[in-house]
Design a protein around this motif. Structure first.
Motif, PDB file in Angstrom:
ATOM      1  N   MET B 370       0.714  -1.269   0.049  1.00 14.03           N
ATOM      2  CA  MET B 370       0.193  -0.005  -0.086  1.00 14.03           C
ATOM      3  C   MET B 370       0.938   1.183  -0.168  1.00 14.03           C
ATOM      4  N   PRO B 371       0.400   2.163  -0.633  1.00 17.07           N
ATOM      5  CA  PRO B 371       1.398   3.686  -0.541  1.00 17.07           C
ATOM      6  C   PRO B 371       2.235   4.288   0.490  1.00 17.07           C
ATOM      7  N   LEU B 372       1.488   3.954   2.099  1.00 15.89           N
ATOM      8  CA  LEU B 372       2.182   3.604   2.925  1.00 15.89           C
ATOM      9  C   LEU B 372       2.902   3.315   3.799  1.00 15.89           C
ATOM     10  N   GLY B 373       2.816   1.428   3.621  1.00 16.76           N
ATOM     11  CA  GLY B 373       3.747   0.072   3.490  1.00 16.76           C
ATOM     12  C   GLY B 373       4.946   0.654   2.715  1.00 16.76           C
ATOM     13  N   GLY B 374       4.561   1.395   1.683  1.00 16.94           N
ATOM     14  CA  GLY B 374       5.440   1.097   0.508  1.00 16.94           C
ATOM     15  C   GLY B 374       7.252   2.578   0.616  1.00 16.94           C
ATOM     16  N   GLY B 468       4.314   4.941 -10.507  1.00 19.04           N
ATOM     17  CA  GLY B 468       5.488   5.909 -11.929  1.00 19.04           C
ATOM     18  C   GLY B 468       6.390   5.606 -10.876  1.00 19.04           C
ATOM     19  N   PHE B 469       6.115   7.589 -10.178  1.00 23.16           N
ATOM     20  CA  PHE B 469       7.499   8.102 -10.070  1.00 23.16           C
ATOM     21  C   PHE B 469       8.325   7.278  -8.616  1.00 23.16           C
ATOM     22  N   SER B 470       7.146   6.552  -8.183  1.00 26.32           N
ATOM     23  CA  SER B 470       7.905   5.329  -6.609  1.00 26.32           C
ATOM     24  C   SER B 470       8.335   5.350  -7.294  1.00 26.32           C
ATOM     25  N   GLU B 471       8.776   4.433  -8.371  1.00 22.93           N
ATOM     26  CA  GLU B 471       9.393   3.346  -8.508  1.00 22.93           C
ATOM     27  C   GLU B 471      10.332   3.699  -9.470  1.00 22.93           C
ATOM     28  N   VAL B 472      10.176   4.682  -9.628  1.00 19.74           N
ATOM     29  CA  VAL B 472      12.176   5.915 -10.162  1.00 19.74           C
ATOM     30  C   VAL B 472      12.513   6.059  -9.039  1.00 19.74           C
ATOM     31  N   LEU B 473      11.854   7.033  -7.769  1.00 20.29           N
ATOM     32  CA  LEU B 473      12.089   7.516  -6.814  1.00 20.29           C
ATOM     33  C   LEU B 473      12.853   6.277  -5.813  1.00 20.29           C
ATOM     34  N   TYR B 474      12.476   5.246  -5.497  1.00 19.21           N
ATOM     35  CA  TYR B 474      12.906   4.072  -5.363  1.00 19.21           C
ATOM     36  C   TYR B 474      14.242   3.567  -5.846  1.00 19.21           C
ATOM     37  N   ALA B 475      13.880   3.470  -6.736  1.00 17.94           N
ATOM     38  CA  ALA B 475      15.036   3.221  -7.739  1.00 17.94           C
ATOM     39  C   ALA B 475      16.350   3.551  -6.634  1.00 17.94           C
ATOM     40  N   ILE B 560      10.501  14.633   1.783  1.00 15.14           N
ATOM     41  CA  ILE B 560       9.531  15.360   2.182  1.00 15.14           C
ATOM     42  C   ILE B 560       8.264  15.569   0.558  1.00 15.14           C
ATOM     43  N   PRO B 561       8.614  16.450   0.079  1.00 18.23           N
ATOM     44  CA  PRO B 561       8.311  17.400  -1.187  1.00 18.23           C
ATOM     45  C   PRO B 561       8.843  15.724  -1.885  1.00 18.23           C
ATOM     46  N   ALA B 562       9.594  15.427  -2.514  1.00 17.75           N
ATOM     47  CA  ALA B 562       9.062  14.126  -3.638  1.00 17.75           C
ATOM     48  C   ALA B 562       8.428  13.411  -3.497  1.00 17.75           C
ATOM     49  N   LEU B 563       8.468  12.469  -1.579  1.00 20.08           N
ATOM     50  CA  LEU B 563       7.486  11.824  -1.393  1.00 20.08           C
ATOM     51  C   LEU B 563       6.119  12.539  -1.438  1.00 20.08           C
ATOM     52  N   ALA B 564       5.868  13.092  -1.263  1.00 23.03           N
ATOM     53  CA  ALA B 564       4.328  14.105  -1.657  1.00 23.03           C
ATOM     54  C   ALA B 564       4.005  13.565  -3.082  1.00 23.03           C
ATOM     55  N   LEU B 565       4.811  13.964  -3.561  1.00 21.51           N
ATOM     56  CA  LEU B 565       4.206  13.605  -4.873  1.00 21.51           C
ATOM     57  C   LEU B 565       4.283  12.186  -5.286  1.00 21.51           C
ATOM     58  N   GLY B 566       4.608  11.404  -4.638  1.00 24.75           N
ATOM     59  CA  GLY B 566       4.807   9.556  -4.836  1.00 24.75           C
ATOM     60  C   GLY B 566       3.865   8.870  -3.802  1.00 24.75           C
ATOM     61  N   ILE B 568       2.274   9.663  -0.952  1.00 23.55           N
ATOM     62  CA  ILE B 568       1.459  10.234  -0.378  1.00 23.55           C
ATOM     63  C   ILE B 568       0.214  11.165  -1.173  1.00 23.55           C
ATOM     64  N   VAL B 569       0.596  11.271  -2.274  1.00 25.47           N
ATOM     65  CA  VAL B 569      -0.480  11.565  -3.126  1.00 25.47           C
ATOM     66  C   VAL B 569      -1.683  10.249  -3.652  1.00 25.47           C
ATOM     67  N   GLU B 570      -0.446   9.111  -4.214  1.00 29.01           N
ATOM     68  CA  GLU B 570      -1.476   7.742  -3.962  1.00 29.01           C
ATOM     69  C   GLU B 570      -2.316   7.595  -2.911  1.00 29.01           C
ATOM     70  N   HIS B 571      -1.531   7.439  -1.524  1.00 29.29           N
ATOM     71  CA  HIS B 571      -2.419   7.006  -0.244  1.00 29.29           C
ATOM     72  C   HIS B 571      -3.629   8.299  -0.599  1.00 29.29           C
ATOM     73  N   LEU B 572      -3.395   9.164  -0.574  1.00 33.29           N
ATOM     74  CA  LEU B 572      -4.907   9.904  -0.789  1.00 33.29           C
ATOM     75  C   LEU B 572      -5.939   9.810  -1.889  1.00 33.29           C
ATOM     76  N   MET B 573      -5.400   9.383  -2.925  1.00 33.11           N
ATOM     77  CA  MET B 573      -5.740   8.914  -3.813  1.00 33.11           C
ATOM     78  C   MET B 573      -6.631   8.085  -4.162  1.00 33.11           C
ATOM     79  N   ILE B 574      -6.131   6.411  -3.082  1.00 32.04           N
ATOM     80  CA  ILE B 574      -7.535   5.642  -2.869  1.00 32.04           C
ATOM     81  C   ILE B 574      -8.176   6.041  -1.843  1.00 32.04           C
ATOM     82  N   PHE B 575      -7.388   6.834  -0.254  1.00 32.48           N
ATOM     83  CA  PHE B 575      -8.152   6.879   0.707  1.00 32.48           C
ATOM     84  C   PHE B 575      -9.156   7.469   0.910  1.00 32.48           C
ATOM     85  N   GLY B 576      -8.438   8.720  -0.388  1.00 34.71           N
ATOM     86  CA  GLY B 576      -8.916  10.111   0.397  1.00 34.71           C
ATOM     87  C   GLY B 576     -10.407  10.201  -0.242  1.00 34.71           C
ATOM     88  N   MET B 577     -10.956   9.409  -1.082  1.00 32.74           N
ATOM     89  CA  MET B 577     -12.472  10.096  -2.200  1.00 32.74           C
ATOM     90  C   MET B 577     -13.336   9.048  -1.787  1.00 32.74           C
TER      91      MET B 577
END
Lengths: 187, 577
Positions: B370-374, B468-475, B560-566, B568-577
């Protein structure tokens, strides 16, 4: 700088022999001597024929067998892989939906909730286990396909349920290959 | 998570902390050149190695000589791994007849294993011959770990010694790390793993007849090999490069909950125990405990977040009627990419441990978290691999943070900062700042380059949205901190990623070793200043809290800025609506 060249070269050479040759050979030697079954892949041999490894999940989609975890590797035990789908990936959601439909198509009257491990791909693509809930979910289908009583099949599931290791480690689970072998043995 | 999950996590931490003192004491003896119980067996081997290599074990090296020795040794190692891969097709011990590895992939893997990263662009069982795995990869698993430990010990000597020129002898530290610490532990762990069912054989892959005849093939091949011996050192040496493609998720690499426990313990064992070794060598074990407690607290906090996120499951599955509730019959939670025998607790624990330490082995697929788990493993790497960290490298990285923490505290009270009796001045600060900033720079610049050019974007399979952004940031976070784990949905085995990530791994390793040794040399030359009433004590709860603050602020401001784009925003997309 130059004075360190010789030690650098020879140290690498000797350490290669010690850690790259002697060490794995010693481990292999002891392993083959003391734990030959485990060291060779824990093969399940029946009538002289290897039918699988205790630890490697196989493909089961025949209704008369218990099905294992879905595999992103096509159960290819020479090329392990997970799906690596992110949690929002549409392909993931489609795959899960398709697995739910396959389970329901094989057993339309089953109203039990579908346990998550039965519709999500394992990490390795070769997970040998399913949860106890996932085994119990399939009892009705397997029993009808084989013309056995549900109680008999459920008893077999209970017999093949492994608890937590040493009472604490891991999750309670059922080894699918062993359970299916036992099923075939009933007939 | 239920009681059993927490019990397993507590058991893990208790066993780990119980082993810190005995192993830490033993390692201190090894590095101070004292006799150990292994001396009768290994002493002759040690002396033979010095004789053959022309090493004078009594020679005390300046920090520059020490650095040259480190770099030369690693350069030879890198070259050896590269050549083995390129020529494996014509070399023996290749029962599957695997061909030569491509140049860019071979470069990536050579840097990866020499630098203790063990990023795996390749799939083990389909790429590497047994010879490459043994002579190349297993050897680097040992010596890259031993290199990290040697550099740490040199830095500790720099703190301990005063008005001295030398910081020890690299060849001695390398040899003793390997012979007395890594080899005996590996032997024990390897055999314990085989007993659980980890493969250890030189035979070819096993052909079997599956129970249910399949349409695809009537027989199936099961990959085996000398796995246990490599897995033991990949875990103990915070390497992480698995024998099989899916690493320790593979049942023949990690078949039982107990094998999993041993492998997880091996991840943090040496990095944790080295804290005690440090305390012992500087003559004040409280200093080592303070650092270990700092690490453990940060670790526990992020572990809880990962467990919570994963046990919560994926709401999209719930919507389809899938049961993710945890019961005594069902581990529940987000099981995509996880193995049933490990469930949520052991998967999240491993993910946090392997990224807190710069291990990078996996027993579940982080990409499917899940986004925060990852985000937990991602952020653990971005903190600089100092929460336990790599063997040796984790603690020398942490000492870099300690220097910065002491310095900032000194500025606040208007005194020249000091640490363990040594004045911290401009030179040490510059070097410590380099150690902090280089990985951050590599991770962020690398990610930025990848996401603005078509080569970087072409192989993101999880397209659309922040994942996809998270994947590149992670790499790039993984490569720039010598971790080696991946959000493996990114197709990274291609020239662009092989070369770019190889560069990150290279600089992240060697550009940190040199400043660490420079600090060692500079501190060794200084006089000892006696502690006064104005000295900031560095073993108190106050200092632990201060150090945690500095680490978190540096990490948060950087990422934090980079995580917000990966995530964190993914978490909001899943749980925020």
């Amino acid at each position: 700088m130059k004075s360190q060249l010789r030690p650098a070269f020879f140290m690498l050479l000797i350490l290669t022999v010690i850690t790259g040759v002697i060490y794995p050979l010693v481990v292999t030697g002891i392993a083959q001597l003391v734990f030959p079954h485990q060291a060779n892949g824990s093969l399940v041999v029946i009538d002289g024929q290897a039918r699988g490894s205790e630890w490697i999940g196989q493909q089961f989609d025949d209704p008369k067998y218990f099905w294992g975890r879905p595999s992103a590797a096509g159960y290819n035990a020479a090329a392990s892989s997970g799906s690596n789908y992110g949690p929002m990936n549409p392909d993931l959601l489609q795959a899960v939906q398709a697995r739910i439909e396959a389970l329901k198509a094989a057993d339309p009257t089953n109203t039990l909730p579908i346990p998550v491990d039965l519709v999500t791909a394992s990490g390795s693509g070769l997970d040998p286990h399913i949860s106890v809930a996932a085994a119990l979910y399939q009892v009705h289908r397997v029993a009808s396909a084989r013309g056995l009583g549900e109680a008999q099949v459920r008893a077999l599931v209970e017999e093949y349920t492994e608890g937590r290791q040493f009472g604490i480690l891991g999750e309670p689970r059922v080894n699918v290959l062993k359970l299916n072998l036992a099923l075939d043995g009933l007939e | 998570m239920n009681l059993y999950g927490w019990l397993q996590i507590i058991l893990y931490l208790v066993v780990l902390l119980a082993l810190v003192k005995p192993l830490g004491t033993f390692m201190a003896k090894v590095y101070q050149g004292e006799r150990t119980f292994l001396e009768p067996v290994l002493g002759p081997v040690e002396r033979f190695m010095y004789r053959l290599s022309g090493v004078n074990p009594g020679e005390d090296m300046s920090w520059k000589t020490y650095a040259v020795a480190v770099i030369l040794f690693n350069a030879f190692g890198l070259l050896a791994v590269y050549l083995l891969q390129r020529f494996q097709a014509v070399l023996p011990f290749n029962p599957q007849g695997l061909g030569p590895v491509s140049a860019d992939s071979a470069w990536n893997t050579a840097v990866s294993f020499a630098s203790n990263t063990n990023w795996q662009g390749y799939g083990g069982e389909t790429t590497m011959s047994y010879l490459t795995q043994m002579l190349g990869l297993t050897v680097q698993n040992f010596v890259s770990a031993a290199t990290g430990m040697a550099v740490l010990v040199a830095l500790i000597r720099g703190i301990v010694r005063h008005t001295a020129k030398g910081i020890g002898n690299f060849w001695v530290d390398l040899t003793r790390s390997t012979l007395y610490i890594l080899l005996p532990l590996s032997l024990m762990v390897a055999l314990a793993l085989v007993s659980q069912g980890v493969a250890q054989t030189f035979s070819e892959y096993k052909a079997i007849l599956p129970l249910q005849a399949t349409t695809s093939a009537t027989d199936q091949m099961i990959a085996v090999g000398p796995a246990a011996s490599q897995i033991a050192i990949k875990q103990l040496g915070t390497n992480g490069g698995g024998f099989f493609n899916v690493n320790s998720a593979h049942p023949l690499e990690n078949p039982t909950p107990f094998s999993n426990f041993i492998e997880m313990l091996s991840i943090l064992l040496i990095p944790a125990a080295l804290c005690y070794t440090f305390g012992k060598m500087v003559g004040d074990t409280r200093q080592g405990w303070a650092i270990l407690i700092t690490m453990t607290l940060i670790f526990a906090a992020f572990l809880s977040l990962a467990v919570w996120a994963e046990q919560g499951g994926n709401p999209a599955f719930t919507a389809m009627g899938v049961d993710q509730t945890q019961t005594h019959l069902n581990p529940g939670g987000n099981m995509e990419g996880k193995e049933l025998r490990f469930g949520i607790a052991n998967s999240a624990l491993w993910a946090t441990a392997t990224t807190a330490a710069s291990n990078g082995s996996v027993n579940s697929m982080h990409d499917s978290y899940m986004p925060l788990g990852g985000m937990v493993p991602l952020f653990m790497m971005q903190l600089g691999e100092i929460i336990f960290g790599g063997v040796g490298s984790g603690l020398y990285g942490m000492l870099g943070f300690v220097i910065v923490a002491v310095f900032i505290a000194g500025l606040m009270v208007g005194r020249t900062p000091e640490y363990l009796g040594k004045k911290i001045e401009v030179y040490e600060m510059k070097m410590a700042a380099l150690m902090l900033l280089i990985p951050i720079l590599l991770a962020k610049v690398g990610t930025a380059i990848a996401v603005v050019n078509p080569l970087g974007l072409a192989t993101i399979w999880n397209t659309g949205g922040p994942h996809g952004f998270s994947e590149v940031l992670y790499a790039f976070s993984s490569a720039a901190n010598n971790n080696g784990s991946a959000f493996a949905g990114l197709g990274a085995n291609n020239p662009f990623y092989n070369i770019a990530l190889g560069i990150c791994m290279f600089f992240a390793r060697y550009w940190l070793i040199v400043p660490a040794l420079a600090i060692a040399g500079s501190l060794a030359r200084k006089k000892k200043v006696p502690a006064s009433s104005g000295t900031l004590p560095t073993h108190t709860p106050l200092f632990v809290a201060w150090l945690i603050g500095v680490i978190m602020i540096v990490g948060a401001l950087s990422f934090i800025p980079a995580l917000a784009l990966g995530p964190i925003v993914e978490h909001l997309m899943i749980f925020g609506m």
